[in-house]
Design an enzyme around this catalytic site. Structure first.
Site, PDB file in Angstrom:
ATOM      1  N   SER A  19       5.450   3.707   7.918  1.00  0.00           N
ATOM      2  CA  SER A  19       6.701   4.477   7.980  1.00  0.00           C
ATOM      3  C   SER A  19       7.137   4.556   9.434  1.00  0.00           C
ATOM      4  O   SER A  19       6.294   4.469  10.354  1.00  0.00           O
ATOM      5  CB  SER A  19       6.442   5.894   7.451  1.00  0.00           C
ATOM      6  OG  SER A  19       7.528   6.746   7.752  1.00  0.00           O
ATOM      7  N   TYR A  56       1.392  13.467   7.976  1.00  0.00           N
ATOM      8  CA  TYR A  56       1.905  12.237   7.349  1.00  0.00           C
ATOM      9  C   TYR A  56       2.067  11.148   8.413  1.00  0.00           C
ATOM     10  O   TYR A  56       1.575  10.027   8.254  1.00  0.00           O
ATOM     11  CB  TYR A  56       3.246  12.540   6.670  1.00  0.00           C
ATOM     12  CG  TYR A  56       3.892  11.348   6.012  1.00  0.00           C
ATOM     13  CD1 TYR A  56       3.483  10.914   4.757  1.00  0.00           C
ATOM     14  CD2 TYR A  56       4.936  10.661   6.643  1.00  0.00           C
ATOM     15  CE1 TYR A  56       4.083   9.818   4.146  1.00  0.00           C
ATOM     16  CE2 TYR A  56       5.538   9.565   6.041  1.00  0.00           C
ATOM     17  CZ  TYR A  56       5.111   9.158   4.789  1.00  0.00           C
ATOM     18  OH  TYR A  56       5.700   8.069   4.192  1.00  0.00           O
TER      19      TYR A  56
HETATM   20  N1  LIG Z   1      10.546   7.499   0.441  1.00  0.00           N
HETATM   21  C1  LIG Z   1      10.599   7.491   1.762  1.00  0.00           C
HETATM   22  O1  LIG Z   1      11.504   8.095   2.387  1.00  0.00           O
HETATM   23  C2  LIG Z   1       9.567   6.718   2.542  1.00  0.00           C
HETATM   24  C3  LIG Z   1       9.809   6.479   3.897  1.00  0.00           C
HETATM   25  C4  LIG Z   1       8.882   5.746   4.634  1.00  0.00           C
HETATM   26  C5  LIG Z   1       7.727   5.282   4.018  1.00  0.00           C
HETATM   27  N2  LIG Z   1       7.516   5.539   2.700  1.00  0.00           N
HETATM   28  C6  LIG Z   1       6.268   5.038   2.113  1.00  0.00           C
HETATM   29  O2  LIG Z   1       6.598   4.068   1.127  1.00  0.00           O
HETATM   30  C7  LIG Z   1       5.547   3.997   0.154  1.00  0.00           C
HETATM   31  C8  LIG Z   1       6.161   4.049  -1.226  1.00  0.00           C
HETATM   32  O3  LIG Z   1       6.773   5.319  -1.408  1.00  0.00           O
HETATM   33  P1  LIG Z   1       8.040   5.534  -2.338  1.00  0.00           P
HETATM   34  O4  LIG Z   1       9.117   6.040  -1.468  1.00  0.00           O
HETATM   35  O5  LIG Z   1       8.269   4.356  -3.191  1.00  0.00           O
HETATM   36  O6  LIG Z   1       7.495   6.782  -3.185  1.00  0.00           O
HETATM   37  P2  LIG Z   1       7.426   7.050  -4.764  1.00  0.00           P
HETATM   38  O7  LIG Z   1       8.694   6.627  -5.432  1.00  0.00           O
HETATM   39  O8  LIG Z   1       6.986   8.469  -4.901  1.00  0.00           O
HETATM   40  O9  LIG Z   1       6.251   6.067  -5.243  1.00  0.00           O
HETATM   41  C9  LIG Z   1       4.923   6.297  -4.854  1.00  0.00           C
HETATM   42  C10 LIG Z   1       4.003   5.347  -5.615  1.00  0.00           C
HETATM   43  O10 LIG Z   1       2.643   5.635  -5.258  1.00  0.00           O
HETATM   44  C11 LIG Z   1       1.876   5.846  -6.448  1.00  0.00           C
HETATM   45  N3  LIG Z   1       0.799   6.792  -6.195  1.00  0.00           N
HETATM   46  C12 LIG Z   1       0.898   8.068  -5.726  1.00  0.00           C
HETATM   47  N4  LIG Z   1      -0.314   8.651  -5.671  1.00  0.00           N
HETATM   48  C13 LIG Z   1      -1.210   7.710  -6.107  1.00  0.00           C
HETATM   49  C14 LIG Z   1      -2.611   7.709  -6.306  1.00  0.00           C
HETATM   50  N5  LIG Z   1      -3.355   8.802  -6.049  1.00  0.00           N
HETATM   51  N6  LIG Z   1      -3.201   6.588  -6.756  1.00  0.00           N
HETATM   52  C15 LIG Z   1      -2.467   5.485  -7.056  1.00  0.00           C
HETATM   53  N7  LIG Z   1      -1.124   5.422  -6.892  1.00  0.00           N
HETATM   54  C16 LIG Z   1      -0.511   6.533  -6.437  1.00  0.00           C
HETATM   55  C17 LIG Z   1       2.896   6.365  -7.469  1.00  0.00           C
HETATM   56  O11 LIG Z   1       2.540   6.073  -8.799  1.00  0.00           O
HETATM   57  P3  LIG Z   1       1.798   7.053  -9.849  1.00  0.00           P
HETATM   58  O12 LIG Z   1       2.428   8.411  -9.747  1.00  0.00           O
HETATM   59  O13 LIG Z   1       2.024   6.339 -11.165  1.00  0.00           O
HETATM   60  O14 LIG Z   1       0.366   7.029  -9.439  1.00  0.00           O
HETATM   61  C18 LIG Z   1       4.112   5.512  -7.117  1.00  0.00           C
HETATM   62  O15 LIG Z   1       4.012   4.249  -7.746  1.00  0.00           O
HETATM   63  C19 LIG Z   1       4.596   5.148   0.480  1.00  0.00           C
HETATM   64  O16 LIG Z   1       3.482   4.668   1.188  1.00  0.00           O
HETATM   65  C20 LIG Z   1       5.439   6.065   1.362  1.00  0.00           C
HETATM   66  O17 LIG Z   1       4.620   6.837   2.225  1.00  0.00           O
HETATM   67  C21 LIG Z   1       8.400   6.234   1.946  1.00  0.00           C
END
Ligand SMILES: NC(=O)c1ccc[n+]([C@@H]2O[C@H](COP(=O)([O-])OP(=O)(O)OC[C@H]3O[C@@H](n4cnc5c(N)ncnc54)[C@H](OP(=O)(O)O)[C@@H]3O)[C@@H](O)[C@H]2O)c1
Length: 257
Positions: A139, A149
């Site tokens: 991130s 985070y």
């Molecule tokens: N959204 C943002 O603004 C943002 C910004 C920068 C970076 N990121 C990073 O991008 C990545 C993806 O995030 P996203 O935005 O796509 O979030 P999201 O829509 O909440 O998706 C998160 C994913 O992680 C899985 N997950 C969560 N806890 C888990 C666990 N204990 N074991 C296995 N899988 C797990 C969830 O699936 P289940 O619930 O089915 O397990 C889901 O598929 C993350 O690493 C996040 O930190 C996000």
């Protein structure tokens, strides 16, 4: 011969988008997250649309037996994984002084320990075969004072740079993808109060970020900030004082990401 990719956090958000885009290249998929039903749905969709093999591997990566199962799949020489995408993640809504220590431990495990553990399982086979790619979703928070985070994401950026420098000449490339804000389930999962109070323009495109991540890993880049709006802002992280950067990352309930 077709390559195979294992993607964590593939049930929704950026992980599902990465799976859809990687599938268009004829790459077979192993999809990991907790929600097995969602994974099966996506796997069936991608098998039907692209004629690839797609398998759901449900696992809670913060549970040791599940993590070991996924690591064993990565280390299985009979069914090689050529591309590992460490994408699963979540954020802790409560501020540092009020958060549950157990939530902080799970956050650090999922964001930092799990990518290290899974890379450790994947790299030896990749080195034996002479090729392999690892995409670690970090991130832009890795470069700013954004609480625990950002600290966990900084560890992942550092690990990616180190592994890429060590193994790229032996054919194994490691990339840290650093997105800005994404309109996924991430913020809603932390609670309505936690939605960032920033204008629409500051949300990056999930499709664009996935595309740039795939392109960066193919080109062997060790760190990529995505999308364009965050690349424009990136130099400010070196110029502005931590006090201002920290305030910019404070959300409605006063907590950090
Ligand atoms: N959204 C943002 O603004 C943002 C910004 C920068 C970076 N990121 C990073 O991008 C990545 C993806 O995030 P996203 O935005 O796509 O979030 P999201 O829509 O909440 O998706 C998160 C994913 O992680 C899985 N997950 C969560 N806890 C888990 C666990 N204990 N074991 C296995 N899988 C797990 C969830 O699936 P289940 O619930 O089915 O397990 C889901 O598929 C993350 O690493 C996040 O930190 C996000």
């Amino acid at each position: 011969m077709a390559l195979t990719a294992l993607i964590t956090g593939a049930s929704t958000g950026l992980g599902a988008e990465l799976a859809r885009q990687i599938a268009t290249k004829g790459v077979h998929l192993v999809l990991v997250a907790r929600d097995g039903e969602r994974l099966e749905g996506l796997a069936a969709e991608l098998r039907g649309r692209h004629g690839i093999e797609a398998e759901a591997l449900p696992a809670d990566l913060t549970r040791a037996p599940d993590l070991e199962r996924v690591a064993a799949r990565l280390a299985d020489r009979a069914h090689p994984i050529d591309i590992l995408v460490n994408n699963a993640g979540f954020g802790v809504a409560a501020g540092f002084e009020t958060s549950e220590l157990d939530d902080e431990r799970r956050l650090h495990e999922l964001l930092s320990w799990v990518p290290l553990h899974l890379s450790h399982a994947a790299v030896p086979g990749m080195l034996e075969r002479g090729y392999g790619w690892i995409l670690n979703v970090a991130s832009v928070a890795a470069f700013t004072p954004t609480g625990t985070y950002g600290a966990a994401k900084a560890a992942t950026v550092s690990l990616s740079r180190s592994l890429n420098a060590r193994y790229r000449r032996r054919g194994v490339h490691v990339t840290a993808l650093c997105p800005g804000l994404l309109d996924t389930e991430f913020h809603a999962r932390m609670g309505e109060d936690h939605l960032p109070r920033l204008p629409r323009l500051s949300w990056a495109s999930t499709a664009r970020v996935a595309h740039e991540g795939i392109s960066a890993v193919r080109r062997g880049r060790s760190v990529v900030v995505s999308d364009w709006r965050y690349r424009l802002l990136a130099p400010l992280t070196h110029l502005l004082p931590d006090r201002l950067l920290e305030r910019a990352s404070t959300t409605n309930d006063g907590a950090l990401n």
